[in-house]
Enzyme design. Structure first.
Site, mmCIF file in Angstrom:
data_model
loop_
_atom_site.group_PDB
_atom_site.id
_atom_site.type_symbol
_atom_site.label_atom_id
_atom_site.label_comp_id
_atom_site.label_asym_id
_atom_site.label_seq_id
_atom_site.Cartn_x
_atom_site.Cartn_y
_atom_site.Cartn_z
ATOM 1 N N LYS A 34 -23.348 -11.721 8.585
ATOM 2 C CA LYS A 34 -22.166 -11.781 9.445
ATOM 3 C C LYS A 34 -22.690 -12.172 10.830
ATOM 4 O O LYS A 34 -22.857 -11.335 11.727
ATOM 5 C CB LYS A 34 -21.443 -10.429 9.439
ATOM 6 C CG LYS A 34 -20.014 -10.512 9.937
ATOM 7 C CD LYS A 34 -19.262 -9.229 9.608
ATOM 8 C CE LYS A 34 -17.965 -9.096 10.410
ATOM 9 N NZ LYS A 34 -16.958 -10.110 10.135
HETATM 10 N N1 PMP Z 1 -14.970 -13.497 5.251
HETATM 11 C C1 PMP Z 1 -15.043 -13.603 6.584
HETATM 12 C C2 PMP Z 1 -15.311 -14.947 7.196
HETATM 13 C C3 PMP Z 1 -14.879 -12.480 7.395
HETATM 14 O O1 PMP Z 1 -14.942 -12.580 8.723
HETATM 15 C C4 PMP Z 1 -14.609 -11.227 6.780
HETATM 16 C C5 PMP Z 1 -14.414 -10.008 7.640
HETATM 17 N N2 PMP Z 1 -15.657 -9.419 7.939
HETATM 18 C C6 PMP Z 1 -14.535 -11.161 5.398
HETATM 19 C C7 PMP Z 1 -14.718 -12.312 4.655
HETATM 20 C C8 PMP Z 1 -14.253 -9.858 4.688
HETATM 21 O O2 PMP Z 1 -15.311 -8.968 4.854
HETATM 22 P P1 PMP Z 1 -15.095 -7.395 4.852
HETATM 23 O O3 PMP Z 1 -14.206 -7.076 3.729
HETATM 24 O O4 PMP Z 1 -16.458 -6.852 4.679
HETATM 25 O O5 PMP Z 1 -14.485 -7.035 6.155
#
Ligand code: PMP
Length: 293
Positions: free
Chosen positions: A160
């Protein structure tokens, strides 16, 4: 209600090991993280005073940092504790939690040998819903973005990391300027990938299809939802989905920490069922109960 700007608020931010006043949590404009996107972050939510999957999020923060070569000068336990203490200090029960680690101002240019690493955590409670509640109920309108998710040897898709988010920002802006809520992003091969900040699922009878996360984040919510719907008896199939396949599905929804479960009403000119008697709606309620249990 007018939302206060993020650089002028009351309260505290945990920064580099200390709780400081919100408005004092500053960094200089000449900062590696800002210029070269040398930063990684998390997005988490606390419900009833407890962060949902806090340890998993911290683990992902450290993994993201490792992938982009940032050495976080704290332990996972220290970050977990700081998050909990910050929420208490802010007197929040339900809030969004944003840890971030970035290369600072000691060195400019792309070399990192002397770069200082900074870590901060902020929490806010005015993202009760990432999408407006009335839009969530009616379902979102999506348009396919002209921007694609890059291949995993072009961008660190398991991290991330801030850098690749500019593709999401451009896609979101493309969608919003055309009057849509969000964009559907395809990947570099042309397969369906995800929303701009959330993963995507499609429902057909008792089958639920979702793209294989081989070039985008395998969201913590995505993994939670797969477990949740499997327990309800649905057959979850992870596969490469072509854009021309999506008109075969009855329902579609997005998942993410901020978005939680949000039904999709349409993608381009393909429409999906939404409303009180859909599975989408049932899953939204199940997820609501799960994160608070
Ligand atoms: N894809 C992207 C590009 C994101 O920014 C997020 C949010 N973090 C997600 C998927 C979903 O991730 P999560 O469920 O861990 O928040």
């Amino acid at each position: 209600m007018e939302i206060a700007p993020f650089d002028n608020r009351d309260g505290y931010i945990w920064m580099n090991g200390k709780f400081i006043n919100w408005n004092d949590a500053q960094c200089h404009v000449i900062t590696q993280g800002l210029h070269y996107a040398s930063s990684v972050f998390e997005g988490e939510r606390a419900y009833n005073g407890k962060i949902f999957k806090s340890e998993e999020h911290t683990k992902r923060l450290f993994k993201s940092a490792e992938i982009v070569g940032i050495k976080i000068p704290y332990t996972e336990a220290e970050i977990n504790l700081a998050k909990d203490e910050l929420i208490k200090k802010m007197n929040f029960t339900d809030c969004y939690v944003r840890p971030i680690a970035w290369r600072g101002s000691q060195q400019m240019g792309l070399s990192t040998s002397k770069a200082d690493i900074n870590v901060a955590i902020a929490v806010w409670n005015d993202w009760a819903s990432y999408f407006k509640i009335e839009d969530r109920k009616a379902g979102l309108k999506l348009i396919t973005s002209p921007w694609k998710r890059p291949s995993p040897d072009t961008a660190p898709s398991e991290a991330k990391a801030s850098g690749p988010y500019v593709i999401c920002t451009m896609s979101k802006e493309f969608a919003e300027t055309k009057g849509y809520h969000d964009a559907l992003m395809l990947d570099y091969r042309g397969f369906v990938a995800e929303g701009t900040g959330a993963n995507i699922f499609f429902i057909k009878d008792m089958e639920i299809h979702t793209p294989i996360p081989d070039c985008f984040l395998n969201g913590i919510t995505r993994q939670t939802v797969i477990e949740m719907v499997t327990q309800k008896g649905f057959n979850v199939i992870e596969r490469h989905i072509k854009p021309e396949d999506i008109n075969q599905y009855d329902e579609a929804f997005l998942t993410g920490t901020a978005a939680e479960i949000t039904p999709i009403q349409s993608i381009d000119d393909i429409t999906f069922n939404t409303g009180d008697d859909t599975r989408n709606f049932e899953f939204m309620q199940d997820y609501h109960n799960l994160v608070r249990s």
